[in-house]
Scaffold this motif. Structure first.
Motif, PDB file in Angstrom:
ATOM      1  N   UNK A 157      40.880  38.785  42.825  1.00  0.00           N
ATOM      2  CA  UNK A 157      39.965  37.695  43.300  1.00  0.00           C
ATOM      3  C   UNK A 157      40.711  36.650  43.628  1.00  0.00           C
ATOM      4  N   UNK A 158      40.220  35.572  44.544  1.00  0.00           N
ATOM      5  CA  UNK A 158      41.053  34.318  45.037  1.00  0.00           C
ATOM      6  C   UNK A 158      41.353  33.504  43.770  1.00  0.00           C
ATOM      7  N   UNK A 159      42.742  32.724  43.899  1.00  0.00           N
ATOM      8  CA  UNK A 159      43.259  32.175  42.934  1.00  0.00           C
ATOM      9  C   UNK A 159      42.822  30.943  42.930  1.00  0.00           C
ATOM     10  N   UNK A 160      42.104  30.057  42.157  1.00  0.00           N
ATOM     11  CA  UNK A 160      41.772  28.743  42.126  1.00  0.00           C
ATOM     12  C   UNK A 160      42.575  27.895  42.230  1.00  0.00           C
ATOM     13  N   UNK A 161      43.843  28.128  41.469  1.00  0.00           N
ATOM     14  CA  UNK A 161      45.144  27.142  41.527  1.00  0.00           C
ATOM     15  C   UNK A 161      45.619  26.838  42.874  1.00  0.00           C
TER      16      UNK A 161
END
Length: 348
Positions: free
Chosen positions: A69-73
């Motif tokens: 999943x896309x890394x929010x950081x």
């Protein structure tokens, strides 16, 4: 019995020393962590308040989580860097991340995301050897020759990066990107706790350096340092010969300095006195000559005046004599007595 007693005392002493060392070590690490946390005062969350720096150091992370999943950081850091650039708070972005193998390249991922966010590609510089936060910060100073920088990451990593920068002669401020709320005991929080302990050991005890350095690289119009050379551009001292030494060169220098004013071999006191008198005469005589010339001029003027006065007196005496002589004849005519006829006049 005595051996066992001595052994027991020795083990107790070792135990006390071990406990003391453990206590000192824990205290050192706690104080180090507090020191890292104190750099929160050098971080900003407002774009309006943060000062301008030429380069922003964007610390790397993966664009995807372990579950794909896309890394929010990662996303929040890209947004923060793009906002700083568009607001004119930074002019270039140094994307520093891990690139240990071909399948994992953090700087390339950041460059692609930044370009999509509206940052020109020619304003992005990649650092492919930013393996850790320590490597990224020290390389920014030693490889990219930065003296001032804005570090872009989440608050916890910014504090650690600012702590490293402070100990490696890099003036830095931090801009805090948004942090995902994963809880106090999340995987990232636990990892950060041990990262701070390692950071304190690296800076205070191990004096760690980046795994890779290399030749200096310029960002923007920054000039690269000149290559060192032992060959001087011009001679800074006279050539030395094999027989020369410090004492000989010193004596030669003294002779060259004092020879023009030194006393000649044939000079004596009488000759020197004569030179002094000659110098004084040449200095004072012009004034005496001027005064003498002035006196001569005055004397000549007096003589000329005397001659003129004598001539004037003589002329006056002559005029006076003539006047007296004329006065002795009968030249007076009375107007009341008629004039006698002229007997010698013409009879006609």
């Amino acid at each position: 019995m005595r051996f066992s007693s001595d052994m027991s005392s020795f083990l107790k002493a070792v135990g006390y020393i071990g406990l003391l060392a453990l206590f000192i070590g824990i205290l050192f690490l706690v104080l180090g962590c507090f020191r890292i946390s104190s750099f929160a005062f050098k971080t900003y969350e407002s774009i309006e308040k943060i000062p301008h720096n030429k380069v922003g150091l964007l610390l790397g992370t993966s664009s995807l989580n372990s579950n794909g999943q896309p890394n929010d950081y990662f996303t929040y850091r890209i947004i923060a860097a793009a906002q700083l650039f568009k607001s004119g708070k930074i002019d270039y972005i140094l994307a520093s991340g891990d690139n240990l193998h071909h399948s994992y390249n953090e700087p390339r991922q950041m460059i692609r995301a930044l370009v999509k966010a509206g940052v020109p590609a020619d304003r992005i510089v990649a650092d492919f050897a930013g393996i850790s936060t320590l490597d990224s910060v020290i390389r920014a100073r030693k490889v990219f020759l930065l003296k001032n920088v804005t570090i872009i990451s989440q608050d916890f990593q910014n504090e650690r990066a600012l702590f490293i920068a402070d100990n490696y002669d890099l003036n830095a401020v931090g801009f805090n990107a948004l942090s995902p709320n994963y809880g106090f005991f999340s995987k990232v929080a636990i990892r950060e706790f041990f990262a701070r302990i390692k950071c304190a050991l690296d800076v205070y005890l191990l004096k760690s350096q980046p795994k890779f350095l290399g030749k200096p690289e310029s960002i923007g119009k920054s000039a690269l340092p000149k290559e060192m050379s032992n060959k001087p551009k011009k001679l800074t001292s006279p050539l030395k010969f094999i027989t020369d030494n410090a004492q000989v060169l010193k004596e030669k220098a003294r002779i060259a300095k004092y020879e023009p004013i030194a006393k000649k071999t044939s000079d004596n006191a009488k000759m020197i006195r004569k030179r002094v008198e000659q110098a004084e005469y040449e200095y004072y005589i012009p004034e005496a000559r001027v005064q003498e010339n002035k006196n001569n001029i005055d004397k000549q003027q007096i003589e000329v005046l005397s001659e003129e006065q004598t001539e004037a007196l003589e002329e006056a005496n002559e005029v006076a004599s003539e006047s007296l002589n004329v006065g002795t004849t009968n030249t007076y005519i009375d107007p009341n007595i008629p004039a006698k006829p002229n007997l010698q006049a013409n009879p006609d």
